[in-house]
Design a protein around this motif. Structure first.
Motif, PDB file in Angstrom:
ATOM      1  N   LEU A  56     -28.201 -33.036  -9.996  1.00 15.88           N
ATOM      2  CA  LEU A  56     -26.817 -33.351  -9.624  1.00 15.88           C
ATOM      3  C   LEU A  56     -26.109 -32.185  -8.940  1.00 15.88           C
ATOM      4  CD1 LEU A  56     -25.612 -35.340 -12.775  1.00 15.88           C
ATOM      5  CD2 LEU A  56     -26.670 -36.195 -10.682  1.00 15.88           C
ATOM      6  N   GLY A  57     -26.592 -30.975  -9.123  1.00 13.03           N
ATOM      7  CA  GLY A  57     -25.967 -29.831  -8.479  1.00 13.03           C
ATOM      8  C   GLY A  57     -26.330 -29.709  -7.011  1.00 13.03           C
ATOM      9  N   ASP A  58     -27.285 -30.479  -6.565  1.00  9.12           N
ATOM     10  CA  ASP A  58     -27.686 -30.507  -5.162  1.00  9.12           C
ATOM     11  C   ASP A  58     -27.119 -31.783  -4.538  1.00  9.12           C
ATOM     12  OD1 ASP A  58     -29.413 -31.362  -2.854  1.00  9.12           O
ATOM     13  OD2 ASP A  58     -30.371 -29.430  -3.274  1.00  9.12           O
ATOM     14  N   ALA A  59     -26.216 -31.622  -3.583  1.00  5.61           N
ATOM     15  CA  ALA A  59     -25.513 -32.786  -3.020  1.00  5.61           C
ATOM     16  C   ALA A  59     -26.478 -33.812  -2.431  1.00  5.61           C
ATOM     17  CB  ALA A  59     -24.522 -32.313  -1.949  1.00  5.61           C
ATOM     18  N   GLU A  60     -27.521 -33.335  -1.760  1.00  5.82           N
ATOM     19  CA  GLU A  60     -28.469 -34.264  -1.133  1.00  5.82           C
ATOM     20  C   GLU A  60     -29.269 -35.032  -2.180  1.00  5.82           C
ATOM     21  OE1 GLU A  60     -32.239 -34.178   2.014  1.00  5.82           O
ATOM     22  OE2 GLU A  60     -31.037 -32.366   1.662  1.00  5.82           O
ATOM     23  N   LYS A  61     -29.764 -34.314  -3.184  1.00  7.91           N
ATOM     24  CA  LYS A  61     -30.523 -34.991  -4.245  1.00  7.91           C
ATOM     25  C   LYS A  61     -29.629 -35.973  -5.013  1.00  7.91           C
ATOM     26  CE  LYS A  61     -33.886 -31.351  -5.344  1.00  7.91           C
ATOM     27  NZ  LYS A  61     -34.343 -30.419  -6.409  1.00  7.91           N
ATOM     28  N   ARG A  62     -28.397 -35.541  -5.264  1.00  5.74           N
ATOM     29  CA  ARG A  62     -27.495 -36.423  -6.003  1.00  5.74           C
ATOM     30  C   ARG A  62     -27.242 -37.710  -5.238  1.00  5.74           C
ATOM     31  NH1 ARG A  62     -21.177 -35.104  -7.738  1.00  5.74           N
ATOM     32  NH2 ARG A  62     -20.832 -37.070  -8.887  1.00  5.74           N
ATOM     33  N   ALA A  63     -27.034 -37.579  -3.943  1.00 10.33           N
ATOM     34  CA  ALA A  63     -26.793 -38.783  -3.128  1.00 10.33           C
ATOM     35  C   ALA A  63     -28.002 -39.707  -3.152  1.00 10.33           C
ATOM     36  CB  ALA A  63     -26.458 -38.371  -1.700  1.00 10.33           C
ATOM     37  N   LYS A  64     -29.203 -39.138  -3.064  1.00  8.79           N
ATOM     38  CA  LYS A  64     -30.409 -39.961  -3.101  1.00  8.79           C
ATOM     39  C   LYS A  64     -30.551 -40.657  -4.445  1.00  8.79           C
ATOM     40  CE  LYS A  64     -33.306 -37.514   0.266  1.00  8.79           C
ATOM     41  NZ  LYS A  64     -34.589 -36.786   0.476  1.00  8.79           N
TER      42      LYS A  64
END
Length: 302
Positions: A56-64
């Motif tokens: 969740l701290g990584d915007a790209e991973k969170r969006a995916k």
């Protein structure tokens, strides 16, 4: 991780990046293994919240993840193509996976975990390994005699462990003895050390003056007037010392090499003479002093 990362961190799905970061920092400080040694439940929980923040701290991973393109472990979710076939599994960078550090890029892990000691940066990609345990410190009171002659003393730590500490001959005040591997256990690495600081207890006879020792030495009137040999206490036992003829109170006699130690060098013992009258009245001494005062008066110090 196999769980909902939002629930692991205790935040809502619409939480901001700052709210996620704040929640992770709070939990990480509470659950860090160095703060909860031997607590497997806390260690496993720490792994889970770390993995959750890495996602969740990584915007790209969170969006995916929010779009259902990856699962909670960072594995890509593919629909099987028409006609069959299997999907591919990608790695997850939290613990042992192949992904990047993600949200840890803007978190100072040294600041976050440094207070616990031993492997603060192991919370990132590398998992939990190789951290040396913390050193533990203790103070040990010893006698002046033990500091000079050397001895072995037993010390007990707050966790109940008891260790024998070898006090070297010629130990100094404030000297630190290091016991290798007797500190806090490491997480996959070697244990820390025990650092024992020596404190030399006050002595009823001798006073310390650097490496020298000083003492008051009572001397009888005949020995002070006529001179003689008297027994003098030292930290290693009594020795005989010569009192010069005509010695006054306040005269200082030196015994070389009978003092304490500082920096590996031994000082001297300084005995300050105190001419002392008999404890009980002596009629003959009184008559002698009376005649002496009448016939040979003198003013001390002039």
């Amino acid at each position: 991780m196999a769980g909902d990362p939002y629930k692991e961190l205790g935040v809502a799905r619409g939480a901001s990046a700052d709210e996620i970061k704040k929640a992770f920092r709070k939990l990480a400080k509470e659950l860090h293994p160095d703060k909860n040694p031997g607590d497997k439940v806390s260690e496993e929980r720490f792994k889970r919240i770390t993995a959750a923040f890495d996602l969740l701290g990584d915007a790209e991973k969170r969006a995916k993840y929010d779009r259902g393109e990856i699962d909670a472990d960072g594995r890509e979710q593919y629909r099987a193509p028409p006609g069959g076939g299997t999907g591919r599994s990608g790695g997850f960078g939290g613990f042992g996976g192949s992904g990047g550090r993600g949200g840890f890029e803007d978190i100072d892990l040294e600041e976050l975990f440094g207070a616990f000691g031993g492997g603060g940066r192991t919370a990132g990609r590398g998992g939990f390994g190789g951290g040396k345990g913390q050193d533990v410190r203790a103070t040990l009171d010893i006698s002046l005699e033990d500091s000079i002659a050397g001895t072995t003393r037993r010390i007990q730590f707050s966790d109940g462990r008891m260790l024998d500490v070898v006090i070297p001959k010629g130990a100094s005040e404030g000297q630190v003895i290091r016991l290798k591997g007797q500190g806090a256990p490491g997480r996959g690495g070697q244990a820390g050390d025990a650092l024992i600081e020596l404190k030399i207890a006050p002595h009823p006879v001798f006073k310390r003056d650097g490496a020298d020792l000083t003492m008051d030495l009572p001397v009888s009137v005949p020995d002070a007037v006529l001179g003689g040999k008297i027994q003098v206490p030292t930290p290693e036992g009594a020795v005989m010392m010569t009192i010069p003829k005509g010695s006054n109170s306040g005269k200082v006699l030196r015994l070389k090499g009978r003092g304490a130690y500082v920096g590996g060098k031994r000082g001297d013992l300084l005995a300050k003479l105190a001419v002392t009258l008999p404890e009980t009245p002596d009629d003959e001494l009184i008559r002698f002093a009376t005649e002496w005062r009448d016939k040979r008066p003198y003013k001390p110090g002039r």
